[in-house]
Design an enzyme around this catalytic site. Structure first.
Site, PDB file in Angstrom:
ATOM      1  N   ASP A 172     -28.178   6.454  15.535  1.00  0.00           N
ATOM      2  CA  ASP A 172     -27.231   6.227  14.447  1.00  0.00           C
ATOM      3  C   ASP A 172     -27.648   4.915  13.778  1.00  0.00           C
ATOM      4  O   ASP A 172     -28.335   4.102  14.399  1.00  0.00           O
ATOM      5  CB  ASP A 172     -25.818   6.124  15.020  1.00  0.00           C
ATOM      6  CG  ASP A 172     -24.796   5.727  13.965  1.00  0.00           C
ATOM      7  OD1 ASP A 172     -24.769   6.366  12.908  1.00  0.00           O
ATOM      8  OD2 ASP A 172     -24.049   4.768  14.218  1.00  0.00           O
ATOM      9  N   ASP A 204     -22.684   4.464  18.657  1.00  0.00           N
ATOM     10  CA  ASP A 204     -21.824   3.330  19.015  1.00  0.00           C
ATOM     11  C   ASP A 204     -20.365   3.711  19.187  1.00  0.00           C
ATOM     12  O   ASP A 204     -19.480   2.932  18.913  1.00  0.00           O
ATOM     13  CB  ASP A 204     -21.952   2.209  17.974  1.00  0.00           C
ATOM     14  CG  ASP A 204     -21.480   2.645  16.593  1.00  0.00           C
ATOM     15  OD1 ASP A 204     -21.011   1.807  15.834  1.00  0.00           O
ATOM     16  OD2 ASP A 204     -21.587   3.851  16.282  1.00  0.00           O
ATOM     17  N   ASP A 234     -19.549   9.039  16.927  1.00  0.00           N
ATOM     18  CA  ASP A 234     -20.743   9.776  17.348  1.00  0.00           C
ATOM     19  C   ASP A 234     -20.489  10.643  18.574  1.00  0.00           C
ATOM     20  O   ASP A 234     -21.440  11.186  19.144  1.00  0.00           O
ATOM     21  CB  ASP A 234     -21.876   8.781  17.651  1.00  0.00           C
ATOM     22  CG  ASP A 234     -22.287   7.996  16.416  1.00  0.00           C
ATOM     23  OD1 ASP A 234     -22.468   8.616  15.366  1.00  0.00           O
ATOM     24  OD2 ASP A 234     -22.411   6.770  16.516  1.00  0.00           O
TER      25      ASP A 234
END
Length: 633
Positions: A316, A525, A529
């Site tokens: 990410d 994080d 996600d």
């Protein structure tokens, strides 16, 4: 050293003295068998008892049964000395195993020490010591120097340094002050802190970490499952072979009973699968301990094994590769240069334009102006009026010289179009562009970009060095912004403008592209996600020290927010898997060789002792190496 280990050392010392005495007296004194019997009982009186207890519980074919059958058989054919030696050396091997397990467990135990025993809660002006799970959200607790922080919360009074080593693996204390969040499990080093509790104990960071560690051993790697299945089939098979070895030559071919029973007993000694059954799980336990010491929490040895086979790592962007904190990346004049207005002047006008905005981008503009070191500060009295135009930007009327006023416009391209202002010399540079103009026309632009984490370049180089073939970034940010970051970092692929569901689909595509025997990790994080963390072979969460979602959704949690820890995780995993493979090949290879030699009468029970105890000790000592890992090695 534990009390159990000390008692065992005394027992083995007595046994060794009696065995040596019996060997010296053998043949010259009629009481030598008394010393041999005393040696046997001192070393292994408990082994036959365990074998009987296990048989009553339906567990017949274990190492206790094998050792009992082998030593009793040796005694039956008059080989008392060798029976005693087998039991003594077997128990030496068990002592080594116990020591190794305790050493491996120590790092996990140290982590368990983060569990707070009490909390000092302030109620009606008085301090009261209670169990951490008795404190409610919103209550104020006092954390004194030297005490563990019992619950997550916000500091309302005081400042201090916190030791977070047990959580993050970092030895440098963290400075904290009023208004900052702190998490349970860290240790207050100096100042008195008053903390307003934000989470119940069961939801706190320390409780979730302890639950994670306690459950880690229940998720076994393929190699561990193989050894478990192997032992279930292998042990009954070798008992059957030993019986055949004792009965067939004697009953069918009429050969010497004592010779073939002796060989069968030797066969049982060497066939004991201790080296495999003990050393393989011990290797994984050591690997998990080494990871936890370095601030990497893995939810099971299956994820440790998967980390060692990484082919693709997907990141990410915001909060993982970048900090999520905006900074001014570039300042451009109206024609792309800074000829008419200097950098400092443009930043000053922009800072005035953003003076009344609370947006993070506005804050980054003001910080950049203050950081330029011009010596000037923003004078709020110069601002006559400030209007926020929703979805566009800011319009500020500013005093400019004696009794003169000017209009400043700062915002996106929509704002410029709304005011009929033509823009020129724009360089996006992979960030968000703020357009700056006054009533006369376009003045310039400021590019705001998310900052890359300090150790990300080193982390990516480390992943390449460890053989990771593909580095990919997925982001919900604009494609152009994502690609600019990706090019700067040297990533293989970048996909932008993705919703959580889009990220899952991209990861599924990448899973199909990778080799079937390799794995894919997604690094994110937290809660945004969660779907893709769950879909990847290995979900790695950054920032576990302050994120419930990270601990819940991920398979591996990096406790200190540093992507470079992923490289350490891979190295620990590969070292551990290397040790596991070494132990499997070594243990099976030596045992097969000695089994053949024993069955053919080319090796005695002393060789069988080495084939069992010697191999076990060497495999255990090798397994302990998994615990010894230093970052960067």
């Amino acid at each position: 050293m534990t009390k159990k280990q000390k008692k065992m050392i005394i027992r083995l010392s007595v046994s060794a003295v009696c065995l040596i005495g019996g060997i010296l007296w053998e043949g010259s004194h009629p009481g030598d068998w008394v010393l041999f019997l005393a040696s046997y009982l001192a070393a292994g009186y408990d082994i036959p008892l365990k074998a009987l207890r296990n048989i009553r519980n339906g567990q017949v074919f274990d190492e206790n049964f094998l050792m009992t059958a082998a030593t009793f058989g040796a005694i039956a054919v008059g080989e008392l000395e060798e029976a005693v030696a087998v039991m003594l050396f077997y128990q030496v091997g068990e002592l080594f195993n116990d020591y190794a397990v305790n050493r491996s467990r120590k790092s996990i135990t140290n982590l368990m020490d983060i569990n707070p025993e009490y909390a000092n809660v302030i109620r009606e002006g008085k301090e009261e010591q209670v169990e951490p799970d008795e404190v409610e959200i919103g209550e104020i607790i006092a954390v004194k120097p030297g005490e563990k922080v019992p619950l997550d919360g916000v500091i309302v009074k005081g400042s201090s340094s916190l030791d977070t080593k047990a959580l993050t693996g970092e030895s440098v204390p963290v400075e904290v002050a009023e208004g900052e969040m702190i998490v349970s499990g860290s240790i207050n080093l100096n100042g008195l802190l008053e903390v307003q509790v934000t989470k119940l104990f069961d939801d706190s960071t320390v409780a979730k970490i302890l639950e994670l560690v306690e459950n880690a051993s229940s998720r076994k790697a393929k190699a561990e499952n193989f050894i478990t299945r192997f032992a279930r089939v292998y042990t009954p098979a070798v008992v059957g072979l030993a019986l055949a070895l004792a009965l067939v030559p004697t009953v069918v071919f009429g050969q010497s009973w004592s010779v073939w029973v002796y060989r069968a007993c030797s066969f049982l000694v060497v066939s004991c699968p201790c080296a495999l059954v003990i050393s393989v799980p011990l290797s994984f336990f050591g690997g998990l301990g080494a990871a936890s010491k370095n601030g990497i929490l893995m939810k099971g040895s299956n994820y440790l094994e998967a980390m060692g086979n990484l082919d693709t790592v997907v990141f990410d962007k915001t909060g993982t590769l970048t900090t999520g904190r905006f900074q001014v990346a570039a300042v451009n004049g109206a024609d792309g240069s800074l000829r008419e207005l200097g950098r400092g002047e443009l930043l000053e006008l922009a800072a005035y334009g953003e003076y009344h905005s609370n947006h993070p981008i506005a804050a980054s503009v003001r910080e950049a102006f203050e950081r330029e070191g011009t010596g000037r500060t923003i004078d709020g009295d110069r601002i006559v009026s400030a209007e926020e135009i929703a979805g566009h930007g800011m319009h500020v009327r500013l005093v400019d010289g004696a009794d003169k006023e000017k209009d400043i416009y700062i915002g996106n391209e929509k704002l410029m179009n709304r005011q009929g202002i033509q823009v020129s010399g724009i360089k996006e540079d992979g960030g968000t562009v703020l357009y700056l103009a006054d009533e006369k026309g376009f003045l310039g632009s400021i590019v705001i970009a998310d900052t890359v984490r300090v150790d990300v370049p080193d982390a990516l180089r480390g992943l390449r060095a460890e053989g990771v073939k593909k580095l990919v970034m997925l982001t919900g940010d604009k494609e152009a912004v994502g690609k600019a970051v990706g090019e700067r970092l040297g990533l293989d692929k970048v996909f932008g403008g993705l919703l959580p569901g889009d990220k899952v689909r991209k990861v599924e595509e990448l899973l199909e592209e990778k080799p079937s025997d390799r794995t894919l990790a997604f690094v994110g994080d937290g809660i945004n996600d969660a779907p893709v963390l769950a879909r990847a072979d290995v979900g790695i969460a950054m920032g576990g020290i302050g994120s419930d979602a990270a601990v819940e959704a991920a398979d591996v949690v990096i406790m200190n927010d540093e992507p470079s820890k992923i490289v350490d995780g891979i190295r620990i995993a590969r070292k551990t898997m290397g040790i596991v493979r070494q132990n499997i090949v070594f243990a099976i290879g030596v045992k097969v060789l000695v089994l053949i030699l024993v069955a053919c009468g080319m090796a005695s029970m002393w060789a069988a002792v080495f084939g069992d105890v010697g191999v076990s000790i060497l495999a255990i000592l090798n397994a302990v190496r998994a615990l010894n890992y230093r970052s960067g090695k």
